[in-house]
Design a protein around this motif. Structure first.
Motif, short mmCIF file in Angstrom:
data_model
loop_
_atom_site.label_atom_id
_atom_site.label_comp_id
_atom_site.label_asym_id
_atom_site.label_seq_id
_atom_site.Cartn_x
_atom_site.Cartn_y
_atom_site.Cartn_z
N LEU A 169 70.45 35.57 67.50
CA LEU A 169 70.44 36.98 67.12
C LEU A 169 70.77 37.15 65.64
O LEU A 169 70.10 37.91 64.93
CB LEU A 169 71.44 37.76 67.98
CG LEU A 169 71.44 39.28 67.84
CD1 LEU A 169 70.10 39.87 68.25
CD2 LEU A 169 72.56 39.88 68.68
N SER A 170 71.76 36.43 65.16
CA SER A 170 72.10 36.51 63.74
C SER A 170 71.00 35.91 62.87
O SER A 170 70.59 36.50 61.86
CB SER A 170 73.42 35.78 63.48
OG SER A 170 73.72 35.77 62.10
N ALA A 171 70.51 34.74 63.25
CA ALA A 171 69.45 34.09 62.47
C ALA A 171 68.23 34.99 62.34
O ALA A 171 67.56 35.01 61.30
CB ALA A 171 69.06 32.77 63.13
N ASN A 172 67.95 35.77 63.38
CA ASN A 172 66.78 36.64 63.37
C ASN A 172 66.98 37.91 62.54
O ASN A 172 66.05 38.73 62.44
CB ASN A 172 66.39 37.00 64.80
CG ASN A 172 65.72 35.85 65.52
OD1 ASN A 172 65.17 34.95 64.90
ND2 ASN A 172 65.78 35.86 66.84
N HIS A 173 68.16 38.07 61.95
CA HIS A 173 68.42 39.20 61.04
C HIS A 173 68.81 38.71 59.64
O HIS A 173 69.33 39.49 58.85
CB HIS A 173 69.54 40.08 61.61
CG HIS A 173 69.07 41.02 62.68
ND1 HIS A 173 68.90 42.38 62.49
CD2 HIS A 173 68.71 40.79 63.97
CE1 HIS A 173 68.46 42.94 63.60
NE2 HIS A 173 68.34 41.99 64.52
N ASP A 174 68.52 37.47 59.35
CA ASP A 174 68.88 36.89 58.06
C ASP A 174 67.92 37.40 56.98
O ASP A 174 66.71 37.16 57.06
CB ASP A 174 68.82 35.37 58.15
CG ASP A 174 69.38 34.68 56.92
OD1 ASP A 174 69.50 35.34 55.86
OD2 ASP A 174 69.69 33.48 57.01
N PRO A 175 68.43 38.09 55.95
CA PRO A 175 67.54 38.59 54.89
C PRO A 175 66.87 37.48 54.09
O PRO A 175 65.89 37.74 53.38
CB PRO A 175 68.46 39.44 54.02
CG PRO A 175 69.84 38.93 54.30
CD PRO A 175 69.84 38.48 55.73
N GLN A 176 67.38 36.26 54.17
CA GLN A 176 66.72 35.15 53.50
C GLN A 176 65.44 34.73 54.21
O GLN A 176 64.60 34.02 53.64
CB GLN A 176 67.68 33.94 53.42
CG GLN A 176 68.94 34.20 52.61
CD GLN A 176 68.61 34.57 51.17
OE1 GLN A 176 67.80 33.92 50.52
NE2 GLN A 176 69.26 35.63 50.67
N ALA A 177 65.28 35.16 55.46
CA ALA A 177 64.10 34.78 56.24
C ALA A 177 63.19 35.97 56.55
O ALA A 177 62.00 35.77 56.82
CB ALA A 177 64.53 34.13 57.55
N PHE A 178 63.75 37.20 56.54
CA PHE A 178 62.98 38.38 56.92
C PHE A 178 63.20 39.49 55.89
O PHE A 178 64.34 39.80 55.55
CB PHE A 178 63.41 38.89 58.30
CG PHE A 178 63.27 37.87 59.39
CD1 PHE A 178 62.07 37.65 60.03
CD2 PHE A 178 64.37 37.10 59.76
CE1 PHE A 178 61.95 36.70 61.03
CE2 PHE A 178 64.27 36.14 60.76
CZ PHE A 178 63.05 35.94 61.39
N ALA A 179 62.11 40.09 55.42
CA ALA A 179 62.22 41.22 54.50
C ALA A 179 62.76 42.43 55.26
O ALA A 179 62.27 42.77 56.33
CB ALA A 179 60.85 41.54 53.92
#
Length: 393
Positions: free
Chosen positions: A307-317
Motif C-alpha cells: 500500500l505504501s509502495a503504491n503511493h510513492d511519489p518517486q514511482a507515481f506522478a
C-alpha cells in the motif's frame, strides 16, 4: 503512530508518506515479543519482493509458532508456493501453473458472469444492500468453489470456515476449529477427485506432476487454503475498495459509466490506490540486507508495504490523486518477481464483470452514509471495508 494500529487502519496514506520520507526501513513491534522491519518505498519494495536473501520459509518465526496450532495443521495450510523458496517453490509453481492455465481462467468467464448476474438478480425490489456481504464476498467465493469443483451443497460450509479463519487467523478456538474442519473436508474432497476425476482445477492438480513428482497431500490442501483465503479475499477487497473509490469520486464514476473502455485502467488504479493486500506475507533475512543505507540484520522478519509502495511519489506522478485513466500504472498490488500472484488474471476478470454488472444495473448507486464513517477491517495484511451499505435506486 503504529503502521498497523487503529488510526493507520482508517487513514493509512498520511502515515506511510511520513514513513517513506523518514527512512527506507522501519522496525516495529507486530506482536508481543515479535518485531519486524517494514519496507515502504516502491523501488525498495520491488527489490525486496524478489530478493533471494529474504526467505519465504518463515516457519520458525514467533508469529508462526504462536497461537497453539498443531504442527500437522500448519503443514496442511502452509506447504504452498508462498511459503517456499526455490527449488521447492519452482517445482510447486510449475505444477500449479500446468493446471491453472490462461485457458482455464478464460473458460471461467461464463460462470463468473452467471454468478454475478444471479447475485444482482437477488437485489430486485430492494433499495439498500451491503455490497461487501452480499456481492463482493459471495461472488469470488462462488468462483473459487466453481474452479476447484466444490459441490454446491458444500459451499455454505466453505463460506463459514473462510469467514472464521480470515476474521481471526492467529487465534485459538473458533478459527482453529474452522481450519481443522476445512482441512478434513479438503482431504476428503481430494480423495473423491482422485477416485472420480472431473474437469475442475482440483482434479487437474491431483494428477499434475513435475518430472513425475506430484503434489503431496499437504501441498494439495495448502493450495486450496491459499486459493480460498488469499485468492478469494483479495478479490473481495478489489471490488469493495473499487466501489468505495468510485463513490468517493462521483465525477470519475460518471466518466466510467459513459466510457467503459476506462474500466480496465480503472481496475489497475483501484489496485494501486487502495491495494487489497496491504502488506506482503512475511519474509526472513538470511543475511544482512541494506535498503538505502539502513541495514536489516540477518534473522530479522521483513514485511513489505504494498500500500505504501503504491503511493510513492518517486514511482507515481501525483500519487494521492485517484486517476482511473492513469497510464503506465506499475503498481505492486499483486507482488513482484517469482512470487507474483498466479491468480491476478482471474481477479481482473472477476473485477471486470463485477463492476460492469453494477454500472449496468444501478445508475443511481450511492452510499447510505458518509464514506469517512465506514469501518476498515483491522490487521497488517489486508485492506478492505467491513461493510459497504449502498442505495440502489
Amino acid at each position: 503512530m503504529h503502521p498497523f494500529g487503529p488510526e493507520a487502519t482508517s487513514a493509512p496514506h498520511p502515515l506511510y508518506a511520513r514513513l517513506r520520507e523518514e527512512a527506507p526501513a522501519h522496525e516495529f513491534a507486530v506482536a508481543p515479543n515479535f518485531n519486524a522491519w517494514l519496507i515502504t518505498r516502491h523501488d525498495d519494495a520491488r527489490r525486496a519482493l524478489n530478493d533471494p536473501r529474504l526467505s519465504k520459509n518463515v516457519s520458525g518465526a514467533p508469529i508462526r509458532t504462536s497461537g497453539g496450532w498443531p504442527v500437522e495443521l500448519r503443514a496442511a495450510m502452509d506447504s504452498h508456493m508462498l511459503s517456499n523458496d526455490p527449488p521447492a517453490h519452482t517445482r510447486l509453481r510449475r505444477i500449479v501453473s500446468s493446471a491453472f492455465t490462461a485457458r482455464r481462467i478464460a473458460d471461467l468467464r461464463p460462470d463468473v458472469q452467471r454468478i454475478s448476474d444471479e447475485l444482482l438478480d437477488g437485489f430486485a425490489g430492494r433499495d439498500e444492500v451491503d455490497l461487501i456481504g452480499e456481492y463482493a464476498f459471495p461472488l469470488p467465493l462462488a468462483v473459487i468453489c466453481e474452479l476447484l469443483g466444490v459441490p454446491m451443497d458444500d459451499r455454505d460450509s466453505f463460506r463459514a470456515w473462510s469467514n472464521t479463519i480470515i476474521a481471526s487467523a492467529l487465534a485459538q478456538g473458533d478459527a482453529l476449529a474452522a481450519a481443522t474442519a476445512m482441512n478434513d473436508y479438503v482431504r476428503e474432497l481430494v480423495e473423491r477427485k482422485r477416485a472420480q476425476p472431473d474437469h475442475a482445477l482440483l482434479s487437474a492438480l491431483v494428477t499434475a506432476a513435475d518430472d513425475g513428482e506430484r503434489l503431496t497431500e499437504d501441498e494439495l490442501t495448502s493450495l486450496v487454503f491459499l486459493l480460498l483465503l488469499a485468492g478469494h479475499e483479495t478479490t473481495v477487497n478489489l471490488i469493495g475498495n473499487g466501489v468505495y473509490l468510485l463513490l468517493s469520486h462521483p465525477e470519475e464514476l460518471a466518466r466510467l459509466r459513459a466510457d467503459r473502455k476506462l474500466l480496465s485502467p480503472a481496475i489497475e488504479e483501484f489496485l494501486r490506490y487502495e491495494s487489497p493486500v496491504k502488506t506482503a506475507t512475511l519474509r526472513i533475512a538470511t543475511e544482512p540486507v541494506e535498503f538505502g543505507g539502513v541495514t536489516v540484520p540477518a534473522g530479522a522478519v521483513v514485511m513489505v508495504s504494498l500500500l505504501s509502495a503504491n503511493h510513492d511519489p518517486q514511482a507515481f506522478a501525483d500519487p494521492e490523486r485517484f486517476d482511473p485513466a492513469r497510464a503506465d500504472n506499475q503498481h505492486l498490488a499483486f507482488g513482484h518477481g517469482i512470487h507474483y500472484c498466479l491468480g491476478a488474471p482471474l481477479a481482473r476478470l472477476e473485477g471486470e464483470i463485477a463492476f460492469n454488472g453494477l454500472l449496468d444495473r444501478f445508475p443511481k448507486l450511492r452510499a447510505t452514509q458518509p464514506l469517512d464513517e465506514l469501518i476498515w477491517r483491522p490487521g497488517a495484511l489486508l485492506r478492505g471495508l467491513d461493510r459497504l451499505p449502498v442505495m440502489l435506486s
